[in-house]
Design a protein around this motif. Structure first.
Motif, mmCIF file in Angstrom:
data_model
loop_
_atom_site.group_PDB
_atom_site.id
_atom_site.type_symbol
_atom_site.label_atom_id
_atom_site.label_comp_id
_atom_site.label_asym_id
_atom_site.label_seq_id
_atom_site.Cartn_x
_atom_site.Cartn_y
_atom_site.Cartn_z
ATOM 1 N N TYR A 156 64.307 -7.853 49.332
ATOM 2 C CA TYR A 156 63.516 -8.821 48.568
ATOM 3 C C TYR A 156 62.174 -8.163 48.266
ATOM 4 O O TYR A 156 61.413 -7.820 49.169
ATOM 5 C CB TYR A 156 63.304 -10.106 49.383
ATOM 6 C CG TYR A 156 64.541 -10.963 49.494
ATOM 7 C CD1 TYR A 156 65.087 -11.580 48.374
ATOM 8 C CD2 TYR A 156 65.158 -11.153 50.722
ATOM 9 C CE1 TYR A 156 66.239 -12.363 48.474
ATOM 10 C CE2 TYR A 156 66.305 -11.937 50.838
ATOM 11 C CZ TYR A 156 66.831 -12.534 49.700
ATOM 12 O OH TYR A 156 67.968 -13.305 49.805
ATOM 13 N N HIS A 157 61.901 -7.971 46.978
ATOM 14 C CA HIS A 157 60.706 -7.229 46.578
ATOM 15 C C HIS A 157 59.488 -8.143 46.570
ATOM 16 O O HIS A 157 59.461 -9.163 45.880
ATOM 17 C CB HIS A 157 60.915 -6.587 45.209
ATOM 18 C CG HIS A 157 62.025 -5.578 45.215
ATOM 19 N ND1 HIS A 157 61.867 -4.310 45.732
ATOM 20 C CD2 HIS A 157 63.319 -5.664 44.819
ATOM 21 C CE1 HIS A 157 63.016 -3.654 45.632
ATOM 22 N NE2 HIS A 157 63.909 -4.460 45.085
ATOM 23 N N TYR A 158 58.493 -7.749 47.320
ATOM 24 C CA TYR A 158 57.276 -8.541 47.450
ATOM 25 C C TYR A 158 56.516 -8.572 46.128
ATOM 26 O O TYR A 158 56.332 -7.549 45.483
ATOM 27 C CB TYR A 158 56.398 -7.934 48.544
ATOM 28 C CG TYR A 158 55.158 -8.724 48.869
ATOM 29 C CD1 TYR A 158 55.256 -9.972 49.473
ATOM 30 C CD2 TYR A 158 53.894 -8.218 48.591
ATOM 31 C CE1 TYR A 158 54.121 -10.694 49.790
ATOM 32 C CE2 TYR A 158 52.754 -8.931 48.907
ATOM 33 C CZ TYR A 158 52.871 -10.168 49.498
ATOM 34 O OH TYR A 158 51.743 -10.880 49.809
ATOM 35 N N TYR A 165 58.057 -13.808 47.904
ATOM 36 C CA TYR A 165 59.363 -13.220 47.628
ATOM 37 C C TYR A 165 60.137 -14.223 46.788
ATOM 38 O O TYR A 165 59.816 -15.419 46.767
ATOM 39 C CB TYR A 165 60.131 -12.960 48.923
ATOM 40 C CG TYR A 165 59.456 -12.021 49.890
ATOM 41 C CD1 TYR A 165 59.646 -10.651 49.810
ATOM 42 C CD2 TYR A 165 58.651 -12.507 50.918
ATOM 43 C CE1 TYR A 165 59.044 -9.783 50.709
ATOM 44 C CE2 TYR A 165 58.042 -11.654 51.830
ATOM 45 C CZ TYR A 165 58.243 -10.300 51.713
ATOM 46 O OH TYR A 165 57.648 -9.453 52.610
ATOM 47 N N SER A 166 61.175 -13.757 46.102
ATOM 48 C CA SER A 166 61.987 -14.677 45.319
ATOM 49 C C SER A 166 63.433 -14.207 45.282
ATOM 50 O O SER A 166 63.716 -13.010 45.448
ATOM 51 C CB SER A 166 61.441 -14.809 43.891
ATOM 52 O OG SER A 166 61.546 -13.578 43.206
ATOM 53 N N ALA A 167 64.339 -15.169 45.045
ATOM 54 C CA ALA A 167 65.767 -14.851 45.014
ATOM 55 C C ALA A 167 66.133 -13.971 43.835
ATOM 56 O O ALA A 167 67.090 -13.198 43.898
ATOM 57 C CB ALA A 167 66.572 -16.150 44.978
ATOM 58 N N HIS A 169 64.501 -11.486 42.529
ATOM 59 C CA HIS A 169 64.021 -10.097 42.555
ATOM 60 C C HIS A 169 64.442 -9.466 43.874
ATOM 61 O O HIS A 169 63.658 -9.340 44.809
ATOM 62 C CB HIS A 169 62.500 -10.047 42.383
ATOM 63 C CG HIS A 169 62.016 -8.681 42.019
ATOM 64 N ND1 HIS A 169 60.705 -8.310 42.106
ATOM 65 C CD2 HIS A 169 62.678 -7.590 41.551
ATOM 66 C CE1 HIS A 169 60.574 -7.056 41.723
ATOM 67 N NE2 HIS A 169 61.759 -6.601 41.391
ATOM 68 N N HIS A 170 65.722 -9.093 43.923
ATOM 69 C CA HIS A 170 66.325 -8.589 45.140
ATOM 70 C C HIS A 170 67.274 -7.464 44.805
ATOM 71 O O HIS A 170 68.013 -7.520 43.820
ATOM 72 C CB HIS A 170 67.086 -9.708 45.864
ATOM 73 C CG HIS A 170 67.849 -9.237 47.063
ATOM 74 N ND1 HIS A 170 69.170 -8.830 47.001
ATOM 75 C CD2 HIS A 170 67.473 -9.093 48.356
ATOM 76 C CE1 HIS A 170 69.564 -8.460 48.204
ATOM 77 N NE2 HIS A 170 68.560 -8.614 49.042
ATOM 78 N N GLN A 196 65.744 -7.937 55.758
ATOM 79 C CA GLN A 196 65.903 -8.432 54.387
ATOM 80 C C GLN A 196 64.864 -7.898 53.415
ATOM 81 O O GLN A 196 65.086 -7.903 52.203
ATOM 82 C CB GLN A 196 65.856 -9.963 54.387
ATOM 83 C CG GLN A 196 66.995 -10.603 55.169
ATOM 84 C CD GLN A 196 66.860 -12.103 55.268
ATOM 85 O OE1 GLN A 196 65.760 -12.658 55.165
ATOM 86 N NE2 GLN A 196 67.974 -12.797 55.479
ATOM 87 N N ALA A 197 63.722 -7.459 53.918
ATOM 88 C CA ALA A 197 62.669 -6.944 53.043
ATOM 89 C C ALA A 197 61.931 -5.827 53.766
ATOM 90 O O ALA A 197 61.748 -5.866 54.985
ATOM 91 C CB ALA A 197 61.691 -8.053 52.652
ATOM 92 N N GLU A 217 56.731 -14.401 54.388
ATOM 93 C CA GLU A 217 58.115 -14.646 54.769
ATOM 94 C C GLU A 217 58.287 -16.132 55.099
ATOM 95 O O GLU A 217 57.400 -16.749 55.693
ATOM 96 C CB GLU A 217 58.493 -13.785 55.973
ATOM 97 C CG GLU A 217 58.471 -12.287 55.694
ATOM 98 C CD GLU A 217 57.072 -11.710 55.577
ATOM 99 O OE1 GLU A 217 56.909 -10.722 54.842
ATOM 100 O OE2 GLU A 217 56.138 -12.248 56.214
ATOM 101 N N PHE A 334 65.475 -19.942 49.056
ATOM 102 C CA PHE A 334 64.168 -20.002 48.417
ATOM 103 C C PHE A 334 64.027 -21.311 47.651
ATOM 104 O O PHE A 334 65.006 -21.822 47.102
ATOM 105 C CB PHE A 334 63.987 -18.843 47.433
ATOM 106 C CG PHE A 334 63.820 -17.511 48.092
ATOM 107 C CD1 PHE A 334 62.596 -17.143 48.632
ATOM 108 C CD2 PHE A 334 64.881 -16.625 48.165
ATOM 109 C CE1 PHE A 334 62.439 -15.906 49.236
ATOM 110 C CE2 PHE A 334 64.726 -15.383 48.768
ATOM 111 C CZ PHE A 334 63.497 -15.022 49.304
#
Length: 367
Positions: A156-158, A165-167, A169-170, A196-197, A217, A334
C-alpha cells in the motif's frame, strides 16, 4: 552534559531542541546517546517468544536462531524492543541489494517519479551501477540516480499529501521482505503479522528525518518494524507530545527496532547519520560473505561480486532503512474515497527527509 540539560529543560518544543543539538554537534558530544552494544542502566533485556519461530524459518530469513538474539527494552518505553543485529553473516547483503536493485523497480513508487518521466525511473540500478562503481571520493562528481533516491514505497503506497493509504494504490508486497518481517514480528509476540506496506528510506551523511508519528495505518495494534543497513545513525524516541524530550540511541547496521503498544504512536526522528564507529569504510558485519549452504526454501539469495561492489560503494556514504507496517486489521477495509492521482502521491524530494540544502534555506524548520 549539554544534552542532559536540554532534556531536563522540557517545555515547548523539547524534542526540537534535542533534534537540533544532535544534528549540529560533532561526535565528541554523543556521550549521552544510548548504545545497545554497551547497555547502561536505562536498558534491560527483553523476553522474546523463542519457541514461536523455528530455527529453520529463522535461517530461511537470513536470521540467527531467536535464542541467540540480543533484545532490549528501554525504561519508560513499554512496547519498544531493540534487537542488536540478529542477521546471519552475509545475509545483510541480500537486503541491501534488494533495496537498491529490486525494490526500486516499477511498479513500486519512489521520490524520483515526481519530476522524471516514467521511462527514466524504470531501471535506476542499471543506469547507476557503472557510475557508482567508478565513483571516487570527490564531492564534485555528479550523483547517480541511486544517490538521488530518497524513498521507495511498497505494498500500500503511502500518500505523502493526504498522509493516507488507499485500496486503489496498491502493488504486490515483496515476498522475501514479508517473510523476514513476519519472523521478526512473531519472535516479538505478534503472531499473524502481515507486512502490507513498506517505506524504504535512503540516507546520506547530510540527511535527517524530521519529527513525526506513524499513525496513518488503520490498525495500531500491530507493530512498526524498522531495519537498518550501512552507516550508523542517531535515533530519537520521544513521547506522545512534542513537549516531551526524547531519548537518543545509536542504530548500527543490522539493528532492528520494534515499536508496539504504548511506543507505537510516539514521536521519533533521525537527526543525523554517522560513520560506522569501527572507523572503516563499511561495518565489519557487511564484509562477511553469505554461506554457500543455504537452507531449503531460503528467501536469501547470493549477491554476485559485481553487484556487491556497487552496493558497497553506495553504502560507504549511505544508510538504508526499511520500515514495515500492517495497515489493516484482519478483515478490515478502507473507507470509501474518491480516486487519486498516482503520480500526485509522491512528495517533493525533501518531503520525507530533511536534506542539508533545505536546512540551509529554512533553518527555523529543521524538523
Amino acid at each position: 552534559a549539554a544534552a542532559a540539560a536540554l532534556t531536563r529543560e522540557g517545555g515547548e518544543d523539547a524534542f526540537r531542541r534535542l533534534f537540533r543539538f544532535y544534528r549540529q554537534r560533532d561526535a565528541s558530544d554523543l556521550r549521552g546517546v544510548v548504545d545497545f552494544s554497551a547497555p547502561g542502566c536505562q536498558v534491560f533485556r527483553s523476553q522474546l517468544s523463542i519457541s514461536s519461530v523455528s530455527d529453520q524459518d529463522a535461517y530461511r530469513a537470513g536470521l540467527q536462531p531467536v535464542s541467540r538474539w540480543k533484545a532490549y527494552g528501554l525504561n519508560g518505553y513499554p512496547g519498544f524492543i531493540f534487537i542488536q543485529n540478529p542477521f546471519l553473516p552475509g545475509s545483510q547483503r541480500h537486503w541491501v541489494k534488494q533495496c537498491l536493485k529490486l525494490y526500486t523497480q516499477k511498479p513500486n513508487v519512489c521520490n524520483l517519479d515526481l519530476h522524471m518521466a516514467p521511462e527514466k525511473t524504470i531501471d535506476l540500478w542499471g543506469q547507476s551501477k557503472e557510475q557508482l562503481r567508478r565513483k571516487g571520493s570527490s564531492k564534485c562528481e555528479p550523483r547517480s540516480l541511486l544517490e538521488k533516491l530518497r524513498w521507495v514505497t511498497l505494498g500500500y503506497h503511502y500518500n505523502w499529501d493526504t498522509k493516507k493509504y488507499s485500496a486503489n494504490h496498491h502493488t504486490p508486497f515483496p515476498s522475501d521482505l514479508a517473510f523476514l518481517s513476519e519472523q521478526v514480528a512473531t519472535a516479538c509476540g505478534f503472531r499473524g503479522f502481515q507486512a502490507q506496506a513498506g517505506i524504504l528510506n535512503y540516507y546520506h551523511f547530510d540527511s535527517s528525518l524530521g519529527i513525526h508519528v506513524d499513525e496513518s495505518e488503520l490498525d495500531h495494534s500491530r507493530p512498526l518494524l524498522s531495519f537498518s543497513f550501512g552507516q550508523s545513525s542517531i535515533f530519537l524516541l520521544g513521547g506522545l507530545k512534542r513537549e516531551e524530550a526524547p531519548t537518543a540511541m545509536f542504530m548500527h547496521s543490522g539493528d532492528i527496532m520494534v515499536m508496539s503498544g504504548f511506543s507505537r504512536l510516539l514521536y521519533h526522528a533521525v537527526p543525523r547519520v554517522l560513520p560506522n564507529p569501527e572507523g572503516t569504510a563499511l561495518p565489519s558485519c557487511l564484509d562477511q560473505a553469505l554461506s554457500s549452504d543455504l537452507p531449503v526454501g531460503s528467501v536469501i539469495e547470493h549477491s554476485s561480486d559485481e553487484d556487491w561492489q556497487v552496493c558497497a560503494k553506495y553504502l560507504q556514504s549511505s544508510r538504508i532503512n526499511m520500515t514495515i507496517r500492517q495497515v489493516l486489521a484482519e478483515g478490515q477495509k478502507f473507507p470509501q474515497e474518491s480516486g487519486t492521482n498516482i503520480k500526485g502521491q509522491a512528495p517533493s524530494e525533501d518531503g520525507h527527509h530533511q536534506e542539508n540544502s533545505r536546512v540551509k534555506r529554512h533553518k527555523p524548520n529543521t524538523d
